[in-house]
Motif scaffolding. Structure first.
Motif, PDB file in Angstrom:
ATOM      1  N   SER A  11      -0.199  -6.313   9.076  1.00 18.64           N
ATOM      2  CA  SER A  11      -0.825  -5.363   9.984  1.00 18.64           C
ATOM      3  C   SER A  11      -0.907  -3.977   9.358  1.00 18.64           C
ATOM      4  N   ILE A  12      -2.043  -3.317   9.501  1.00 21.35           N
ATOM      5  CA  ILE A  12      -2.162  -1.964   8.960  1.00 21.35           C
ATOM      6  C   ILE A  12      -1.318  -0.970   9.752  1.00 21.35           C
ATOM      7  N   ASN A  13      -0.806  -1.407  10.905  1.00 21.94           N
ATOM      8  CA  ASN A  13       0.102  -0.549  11.678  1.00 21.94           C
ATOM      9  C   ASN A  13       1.485  -0.484  11.043  1.00 21.94           C
ATOM     10  N   ASN A  14       1.754  -1.351  10.069  1.00 18.25           N
ATOM     11  CA  ASN A  14       3.067  -1.394   9.422  1.00 18.25           C
ATOM     12  C   ASN A  14       3.071  -0.753   8.046  1.00 18.25           C
ATOM     13  N   VAL A  15       1.997  -0.033   7.703  1.00 20.36           N
ATOM     14  CA  VAL A  15       1.927   0.642   6.405  1.00 20.36           C
ATOM     15  C   VAL A  15       1.425   2.071   6.576  1.00 20.36           C
ATOM     16  N   CYS A  16       1.796   2.910   5.639  1.00 17.13           N
ATOM     17  CA  CYS A  16       1.260   4.261   5.558  1.00 17.13           C
ATOM     18  C   CYS A  16       0.196   4.236   4.467  1.00 17.13           C
ATOM     19  N   ILE A  17      -1.022   4.559   4.828  1.00 17.22           N
ATOM     20  CA  ILE A  17      -2.111   4.548   3.855  1.00 17.22           C
ATOM     21  C   ILE A  17      -2.437   5.983   3.472  1.00 17.22           C
ATOM     22  N   ARG A  18      -2.454   6.212   2.161  1.00 17.24           N
ATOM     23  CA  ARG A  18      -2.797   7.531   1.629  1.00 17.24           C
ATOM     24  C   ARG A  18      -3.983   7.389   0.688  1.00 17.24           C
ATOM     25  N   VAL A  19      -4.795   8.424   0.645  1.00 19.44           N
ATOM     26  CA  VAL A  19      -5.885   8.516  -0.326  1.00 19.44           C
ATOM     27  C   VAL A  19      -5.678   9.815  -1.086  1.00 19.44           C
ATOM     28  N   ASN A  20      -5.527   9.701  -2.392  1.00 25.86           N
ATOM     29  CA  ASN A  20      -5.279  10.871  -3.239  1.00 25.86           C
ATOM     30  C   ASN A  20      -4.081  11.675  -2.725  1.00 25.86           C
ATOM     31  N   ASP A  21      -3.014  10.955  -2.351  1.00 27.77           N
ATOM     32  CA  ASP A  21      -1.743  11.508  -1.888  1.00 27.77           C
ATOM     33  C   ASP A  21      -1.789  12.148  -0.503  1.00 27.77           C
ATOM     34  N   LYS A  22      -2.873  11.994   0.245  1.00 27.16           N
ATOM     35  CA  LYS A  22      -2.971  12.551   1.594  1.00 27.16           C
ATOM     36  C   LYS A  22      -3.036  11.413   2.602  1.00 27.16           C
ATOM     37  N   ILE A  23      -2.248  11.520   3.680  1.00 27.94           N
ATOM     38  CA  ILE A  23      -2.287  10.518   4.744  1.00 27.94           C
ATOM     39  C   ILE A  23      -3.654  10.600   5.418  1.00 27.94           C
ATOM     40  N   VAL A  24      -4.257   9.448   5.675  1.00 25.74           N
ATOM     41  CA  VAL A  24      -5.618   9.396   6.207  1.00 25.74           C
ATOM     42  C   VAL A  24      -5.669   8.597   7.507  1.00 25.74           C
ATOM     43  N   GLN A  25      -6.805   8.690   8.163  1.00 25.80           N
ATOM     44  CA  GLN A  25      -7.043   7.921   9.380  1.00 25.80           C
ATOM     45  C   GLN A  25      -7.998   6.785   9.068  1.00 25.80           C
ATOM     46  N   GLU A  26      -8.003   5.788   9.939  1.00 27.36           N
ATOM     47  CA  GLU A  26      -8.850   4.611   9.718  1.00 27.36           C
ATOM     48  C   GLU A  26     -10.331   4.959   9.636  1.00 27.36           C
ATOM     49  N   SER A  27     -10.751   6.016  10.284  1.00 26.62           N
ATOM     50  CA  SER A  27     -12.167   6.377  10.321  1.00 26.62           C
ATOM     51  C   SER A  27     -12.625   7.177   9.095  1.00 26.62           C
TER      52      SER A  27
END
Length: 67
Positions: free
Chosen positions: A36-52
């Motif tokens: 589940s993506i609710n169980n991970v922290c997703i970052r792009v270029n070291d910044k936390i991002v939103q699904e949208s």
């Protein structure tokens, strides 16, 4: 466009991925993040991002388990 995906579950890995222009973080995560993506922290270029948020050419995406 090309991005680098770094998965941090288990032993970790990094791989180059080709994605379509305009792909959102949510779309990418559903196709590439285990569990589940609710169980991970997703970052792009070291910044936390939103699904949208959308990906750009050359982005580095990391997925870190929340445990």
């Amino acid at each position: 466009m090309k991005i680098l995906y770094v998965g941090n579950s288990g032993g970790g890995f990094a791989e180059s991925k080709t994605v379509v222009d305009g792909m959102t973080i949510g779309q990418f995560a559903k196709e590439n993040v285990c569990g589940s993506i609710n169980n991970v922290c997703i970052r792009v270029n070291d910044k936390i991002v939103q699904e949208s948020d959308t990906l750009s050419d050359g982005d580095v995406v990391t997925a870190t388990p929340l445990y």
